[in-house]
Enzyme design. Structure first.
Site, mmCIF file in Angstrom:
data_model
loop_
_atom_site.group_PDB
_atom_site.id
_atom_site.type_symbol
_atom_site.label_atom_id
_atom_site.label_comp_id
_atom_site.label_asym_id
_atom_site.label_seq_id
_atom_site.Cartn_x
_atom_site.Cartn_y
_atom_site.Cartn_z
ATOM 1 C CE1 TYR A 1 -4.090 -1.894 0.376
ATOM 2 C CE2 TYR A 1 -2.947 -3.063 2.134
ATOM 3 C CZ TYR A 1 -4.018 -2.955 1.267
ATOM 4 O OH TYR A 1 -5.012 -3.900 1.276
ATOM 5 C CE1 TYR B 1 -9.028 -4.159 2.712
ATOM 6 C CE2 TYR B 1 -9.324 -2.974 4.777
ATOM 7 C CZ TYR B 1 -8.614 -3.872 3.999
ATOM 8 O OH TYR B 1 -7.481 -4.478 4.525
ATOM 9 N NE ARG B 2 -4.681 -1.224 4.417
ATOM 10 C CZ ARG B 2 -4.117 -2.136 5.207
ATOM 11 N NH1 ARG B 2 -4.799 -3.198 5.587
ATOM 12 N NH2 ARG B 2 -2.877 -2.002 5.608
HETATM 13 C C1 LIG Z 1 2.392 -10.394 2.203
HETATM 14 C C2 LIG Z 1 1.590 -9.349 2.911
HETATM 15 C C3 LIG Z 1 0.521 -9.730 3.695
HETATM 16 C C4 LIG Z 1 -0.256 -8.765 4.345
HETATM 17 N N1 LIG Z 1 -1.294 -9.185 5.116
HETATM 18 C C5 LIG Z 1 -2.097 -8.275 5.704
HETATM 19 C C6 LIG Z 1 -3.198 -8.705 6.482
HETATM 20 O O1 LIG Z 1 -3.417 -9.893 6.678
HETATM 21 N N2 LIG Z 1 -4.004 -7.766 7.018
HETATM 22 C C7 LIG Z 1 -3.766 -6.442 6.846
HETATM 23 O O2 LIG Z 1 -4.527 -5.624 7.368
HETATM 24 N N3 LIG Z 1 -2.719 -6.013 6.130
HETATM 25 C C8 LIG Z 1 -1.871 -6.880 5.555
HETATM 26 N N4 LIG Z 1 -0.793 -6.446 4.823
HETATM 27 C C9 LIG Z 1 -0.604 -5.010 4.594
HETATM 28 C C10 LIG Z 1 0.298 -4.281 5.623
HETATM 29 O O3 LIG Z 1 1.622 -4.761 5.537
HETATM 30 C C11 LIG Z 1 -0.223 -4.350 7.063
HETATM 31 O O4 LIG Z 1 -1.531 -3.827 7.101
HETATM 32 C C12 LIG Z 1 0.624 -3.589 8.085
HETATM 33 O O5 LIG Z 1 0.102 -3.822 9.369
HETATM 34 C C13 LIG Z 1 0.634 -2.070 7.857
HETATM 35 O O6 LIG Z 1 1.863 -1.580 8.282
HETATM 36 P P1 LIG Z 1 2.107 -0.900 9.695
HETATM 37 O O7 LIG Z 1 1.400 -1.688 10.740
HETATM 38 O O8 LIG Z 1 3.567 -0.707 9.838
HETATM 39 O O9 LIG Z 1 1.358 0.500 9.524
HETATM 40 P P2 LIG Z 1 2.031 1.868 9.109
HETATM 41 O O10 LIG Z 1 2.714 1.726 7.811
HETATM 42 O O11 LIG Z 1 2.797 2.413 10.235
HETATM 43 O O12 LIG Z 1 0.721 2.764 8.966
HETATM 44 C C14 LIG Z 1 -0.147 2.652 7.893
HETATM 45 C C15 LIG Z 1 -0.754 4.023 7.605
HETATM 46 O O13 LIG Z 1 -1.611 4.404 8.676
HETATM 47 C C16 LIG Z 1 -1.457 5.794 8.979
HETATM 48 N N5 LIG Z 1 -0.867 5.904 10.321
HETATM 49 C C17 LIG Z 1 -0.034 5.006 10.888
HETATM 50 N N6 LIG Z 1 0.268 5.369 12.126
HETATM 51 C C18 LIG Z 1 -0.356 6.528 12.363
HETATM 52 C C19 LIG Z 1 -0.452 7.357 13.504
HETATM 53 N N7 LIG Z 1 0.157 7.023 14.627
HETATM 54 N N8 LIG Z 1 -1.229 8.466 13.433
HETATM 55 C C20 LIG Z 1 -1.895 8.762 12.284
HETATM 56 N N9 LIG Z 1 -1.846 8.001 11.176
HETATM 57 C C21 LIG Z 1 -1.096 6.884 11.215
HETATM 58 C C22 LIG Z 1 -0.535 6.353 7.921
HETATM 59 O O14 LIG Z 1 -1.304 6.855 6.848
HETATM 60 C C23 LIG Z 1 0.263 5.150 7.492
HETATM 61 O O15 LIG Z 1 0.759 5.266 6.188
HETATM 62 C C24 LIG Z 1 0.028 -7.390 4.183
HETATM 63 C C25 LIG Z 1 1.129 -7.013 3.389
HETATM 64 C C26 LIG Z 1 1.902 -7.994 2.767
HETATM 65 C C27 LIG Z 1 3.065 -7.582 1.930
#
Ligand SMILES: Cc1cc2nc3c(=O)[nH]c(=O)nc-3n(C[C@H](O)[C@H](O)[C@H](O)COP(=O)(O)OP(=O)(O)OC[C@H]3O[C@@H](n4cnc5c(N)ncnc54)[C@H](O)[C@@H]3O)c2cc1C
Length: 538
Positions: A118, A495-496
């Site tokens: 994403y 949804y996203r």
């Molecule tokens: C192989 C693979 C499998 C995956 N499987 C899943 C899955 O099962 N389910 C799923 O949901 N996703 C999945 N993902 C997508 C993603 O990697 C995850 O959702 C992951 O948890 C998002 O990264 P993060 O937790 O580091 O969030 P971040 O990258 O830190 O945050 C995501 C976004 O949220 C906002 N944000 C974050 N923190 C804050 C804050 N403190 N205040 C305000 N805004 C904020 C920002 O816009 C940011 O860009 C997958 C990805 C891959 C490559």
């Protein structure tokens, strides 16, 4: 070694940074945000250094490299941050927000920045400084009796799981597939999903602390009541419920988040239902929906296509030679050889010996009637796919799915397309057909799954391509845009979405909705400094 360095090394170890560098070099043209002069930018960087210390501000192109990597198609290099800053405290976040306002310098908050597929930590529009909250990584409270936790944004799922295990607390976490390196806060703010009965993460969120765009700190729910013991127990507080405003938005920076944790059940029994035909989609959905709506099956099911499953552990050229379409017959053959069907639906039963024994026959009868083969650990012992899903559905952690990035070439290209549908067989059948047609036309594979929620489907399509191949990146970009537009014309919106398509998807939700978001944005953040472009809101 800093946690950033550790994190970087971890990814290099997984072969990911190296894989995407090729793509990076070609599109690395960071530009300042509109209206921000070089002097403003330099002033903001200098002032931020005064707040968090020199070592936590990254203002030159080389130092920003770890925040530039992403897997989505970005042929024009629009999603390149100009800097990064990593505060440790809420007060530092407040100061950074004030500096951003003073210099009109936009900042893009991330928790752990692993929004893979994403956009990772990269911003929606050029010229932003990533506000990396990874150093704010304290687990502030876990209440074993209530089953609640309060965490900072940099806390990873792995950290929370380790904490529970080390302290012998019989609570489970619920994880997305990339749990070890991702965060409950980042994932929940994206309204992400996991696979235990607590898998709808925003539903199980309770109370937030938010730094508003003017630098004030607000607590939601019961959090502003002096002496409250219910901040993580009661979601709604009093008056308008605002927590949703801080998800998928740019109205504030979340610095603490409460969440509910599931008590470890006495019995956990995972299942996989094997269906042998791509055309079985409607049968599976029609069989699963009543089980989900009634909560006889309590967790979010993953209905995985064989091609998605194979892409986790295999390379494409192990199934068909390079340059050839991924035909169903080849996929079926490879799936069968690995104990998989063309669709593999995973769910679990949670409860006591008595409740599981009572529900199992009902489920077996329903799914057998749909033409599925019901498999359990007894039949699937040693199967890596079953093991992967059985781990996930009990909040366990692994990075098996990262293999998707190696499906096609060495370039690690992935963009998730995630349109929503009602949980009805005919709709899923139509979505599958439409997606396959568009992907085929552009030369990409249908590596997809359905997450069956309560009454909805998230059709999760992994658009896998080789990011080191510039032509393929352009094709992937065109394909993604066609998927979004054509699905939208049929009433199906995402949804996203990734940072490369936020405005496109926002268009589909209509002018009134966009105007309302803009009205709020102007009122809350008149200088537009928090994450311009997030969800199409500028
Ligand atoms: C192989 C693979 C499998 C995956 N499987 C899943 C899955 O099962 N389910 C799923 O949901 N996703 C999945 N993902 C997508 C993603 O990697 C995850 O959702 C992951 O948890 C998002 O990264 P993060 O937790 O580091 O969030 P971040 O990258 O830190 O945050 C995501 C976004 O949220 C906002 N944000 C974050 N923190 C804050 C804050 N403190 N205040 C305000 N805004 C904020 C920002 O816009 C940011 O860009 C997958 C990805 C891959 C490559």
């Amino acid at each position: 070694m800093s946690d950033f360095e550790l994190n970087r090394r971890g990814l290099i170890g997984a072969g990911l940074i190296g894989a995407t560098m090729v793509g990076l070099a070609a599109c690395d043209k960071a530009t300042l945000a509109p209206g921000v002069s070089k002097a403003d930018f330099a002033g903001a960087i200098k002032a931020m250094r005064g707040v968090v210390g020199d070592e936590w501000v990254f203002g030159d192109p080389e130092a920003v490299t770890p925040w530039k990597k992403n897997y989505i198609p970005d042929p024009e290099g629009r999603h390149v941050p100009v800097g990064a800053v990593a505060p440790k405290t809420v007060e530092e976040v407040q100061e950074i927000v004030r500096i951003a306002n003073k210099y009109r310098q936009p900042i893009w908050p991330v928790s752990t920045g692993k929004n893979m597929g994403y956009g990772m930590a990269t911003p929606a529009t050029p010229g932003q400084i990533v506000l990396d909250l990874k150093r704010m990584n304290r687990i502030l409270d876990v209440d074993p009796e209530l089953g609640t936790a309060l965490v900072e944004p940099g806390v990873t799922y792995q950290q929370l799981k380790d904490y529970l295990e080390e302290n012998n607390i019989p609570l489970w976490i619920d994880v997305p597939t990339v749990g070890p390196i991702a965060s409950p806060v980042g994932n929940t703010l994206e309204r992400g999903v996991g696979y235990t009965p607590y898998g709808e993460h925003f539903t199980f969120q309770c109370g937030m602390e938010v730094v508003l765009p003017d630098g004030q700190v607000m607590r939601t729910g019961m959090g502003s009541i002096k002496g409250t013991t219910a901040w993580q127990a009661f979601k709604w507080g009093y008056g308008p419920y605002v927590d949703g405003l801080f998800t998928q938005s740019n109205f504030g920076i979340v610095t603490k988040m409460g969440m509910w944790l599931m008590p470890k059940p006495p019995v956990y029994k995972p299942f996989m239902i094997r269906h042998d035909d791509m055309a079985d989609v409607p049968k599976i959905i029609e069989a699963m929906r009543p089980l989900r709506v009634s909560s006889l099956v309590a967790n979010c099911n993953l209905m995985m296509s064989a091609s998605y499953q194979l892409a986790m552990f295999k390379r494409r050229n192990e199934i068909v030679p390079d340059g050839r379409p991924l035909d169903d017959a080849s996929v079926k053959k490879a799936a069968k050889a690995n104990g998989l069907g063309m669709w593999n639906t995973y769910f679990a039963l949670y409860g006591t010996e008595q409740t599981v024994a009572a529900i199992e026959p009902i489920i077996r009868a329903q799914l057998t009637a749909s033409g599925g083969e019901v498999m359990t650990a007894a039949e699937m012992e040693g199967n890596p796919w079953f093991h992967h899903h059985a781990t996930l559905m009990q909040g366990g952690l692994n990075l098996d799915e990262i293999g998707l990035l190696r499906w096609r070439g060495a370039g690690g290209g992935l963009a998730w397309f995630a349109p929503v549908a009602a949980a009805k067989g005919k709709e899923a059948e139509a979505q599958t057909k439409l997606a396959r047609g568009i992907l085929d036309k552009h030369g990409f594979d249908y590596t997809a799954a359905y997450a069956i929620g309560w009454r909805d489907l998230h059709h999760i399509i992994a658009l896998l391509y080789d990011k080191s191949d510039r032509e393929q990146e352009k094709k992937a970009d065109a394909c993604y845009r066609e998927l979004v537009s054509t699905f939208g014309e049929n009433g199906w919106a995402s949804y996203r979405t990734g940072v490369n398509s936020m405005a496109l998807v926002a268009e589909q939700y209509g002018q009134v909705n966009r105007d309302f978001n803009k009205l709020l944005k102007n009122a809350i953040d008149p200088n537009g400094v928090i994450a311009p472009g997030k969800s199409g809101i500028v």
